[in-house]
Write a protein that holds these residues in place. Structure first.
Motif, PDB file in Angstrom:
ATOM      1  N   SER A 194      -0.055   0.999   6.631  1.00  0.00           N
ATOM      2  CA  SER A 194      -1.168   2.121   6.738  1.00  0.00           C
ATOM      3  C   SER A 194      -1.924   1.742   5.515  1.00  0.00           C
ATOM      4  O   SER A 194      -3.295   1.388   5.428  1.00  0.00           O
ATOM      5  CB  SER A 194      -1.074   3.542   6.645  1.00  0.00           C
ATOM      6  OG  SER A 194      -0.220   3.751   7.867  1.00  0.00           O
ATOM      7  N   ALA A 195      -1.528   1.726   4.449  1.00  0.00           N
ATOM      8  CA  ALA A 195      -2.084   1.097   3.020  1.00  0.00           C
ATOM      9  C   ALA A 195      -2.702  -0.019   3.190  1.00  0.00           C
ATOM     10  O   ALA A 195      -3.835  -0.373   2.770  1.00  0.00           O
ATOM     11  CB  ALA A 195      -1.404   1.425   1.902  1.00  0.00           C
ATOM     12  N   ALA A 196      -1.926  -0.968   3.746  1.00  0.00           N
ATOM     13  CA  ALA A 196      -2.498  -2.402   3.796  1.00  0.00           C
ATOM     14  C   ALA A 196      -3.629  -2.553   4.686  1.00  0.00           C
ATOM     15  O   ALA A 196      -4.815  -3.059   4.515  1.00  0.00           O
ATOM     16  CB  ALA A 196      -1.417  -3.383   4.009  1.00  0.00           C
ATOM     17  N   GLN A 197      -3.561  -1.736   5.841  1.00  0.00           N
ATOM     18  CA  GLN A 197      -4.653  -1.795   6.872  1.00  0.00           C
ATOM     19  C   GLN A 197      -5.789  -1.149   6.188  1.00  0.00           C
ATOM     20  O   GLN A 197      -6.922  -1.631   6.354  1.00  0.00           O
ATOM     21  CB  GLN A 197      -4.180  -0.804   7.931  1.00  0.00           C
ATOM     22  CG  GLN A 197      -5.272  -1.134   9.106  1.00  0.00           C
ATOM     23  CD  GLN A 197      -4.761  -0.427  10.523  1.00  0.00           C
ATOM     24  OE1 GLN A 197      -4.073   0.668  10.273  1.00  0.00           O
ATOM     25  NE2 GLN A 197      -5.182  -1.003  11.514  1.00  0.00           N
ATOM     26  N   ARG A 198      -5.580  -0.255   5.292  1.00  0.00           N
ATOM     27  CA  ARG A 198      -7.091   0.694   4.788  1.00  0.00           C
ATOM     28  C   ARG A 198      -7.485  -0.213   3.815  1.00  0.00           C
ATOM     29  O   ARG A 198      -8.813  -0.203   3.602  1.00  0.00           O
ATOM     30  CB  ARG A 198      -6.580   1.833   4.082  1.00  0.00           C
ATOM     31  CG  ARG A 198      -6.289   3.069   5.031  1.00  0.00           C
ATOM     32  CD  ARG A 198      -6.247   4.273   4.508  1.00  0.00           C
ATOM     33  NE  ARG A 198      -5.229   4.408   3.225  1.00  0.00           N
ATOM     34  CZ  ARG A 198      -3.969   4.826   3.723  1.00  0.00           C
ATOM     35  NH1 ARG A 198      -3.227   4.933   4.614  1.00  0.00           N
ATOM     36  NH2 ARG A 198      -3.021   4.666   2.401  1.00  0.00           N
TER      37      ARG A 198
END
Length: 75
Positions: free
Chosen positions: A37-41
């Protein structure tokens, strides 16, 4: 652990581990979901991972997250 790969917009996920006493509680899944999720954001489009063929639990977890299994590559 997420590391930048050699290609822009790509990360490599590695070293997901849970101590034996805490396995089977969804901790590895929670850690991977949070990292992805952090990578996507942050704007990353691709994440790759590796694990031993004998680690069936991690293979299943990675498949559930959408990772696609590929043949091993030897340089």
């Amino acid at each position: 652990e997420l590391k930048r790969a050699g290609t822009p917009g790509q990360l490599t996920s590695s070293l997901t581990g849970v101590r034996p006493a805490f396995r089977g509680q969804g901790l590895a899944l929670a850690a991977k979901v949070k990292a992805l999720s952090a990578a996507q954001r942050a704007g990353f489009q691709t994440v790759s991972t590796q694990n031993a063929a004998s680690n069936l639990r991690m293979l299943a977890l990675n498949a559930a997250l959408g990772f696609v299994r590929e043949e091993a590559k030897i340089d």
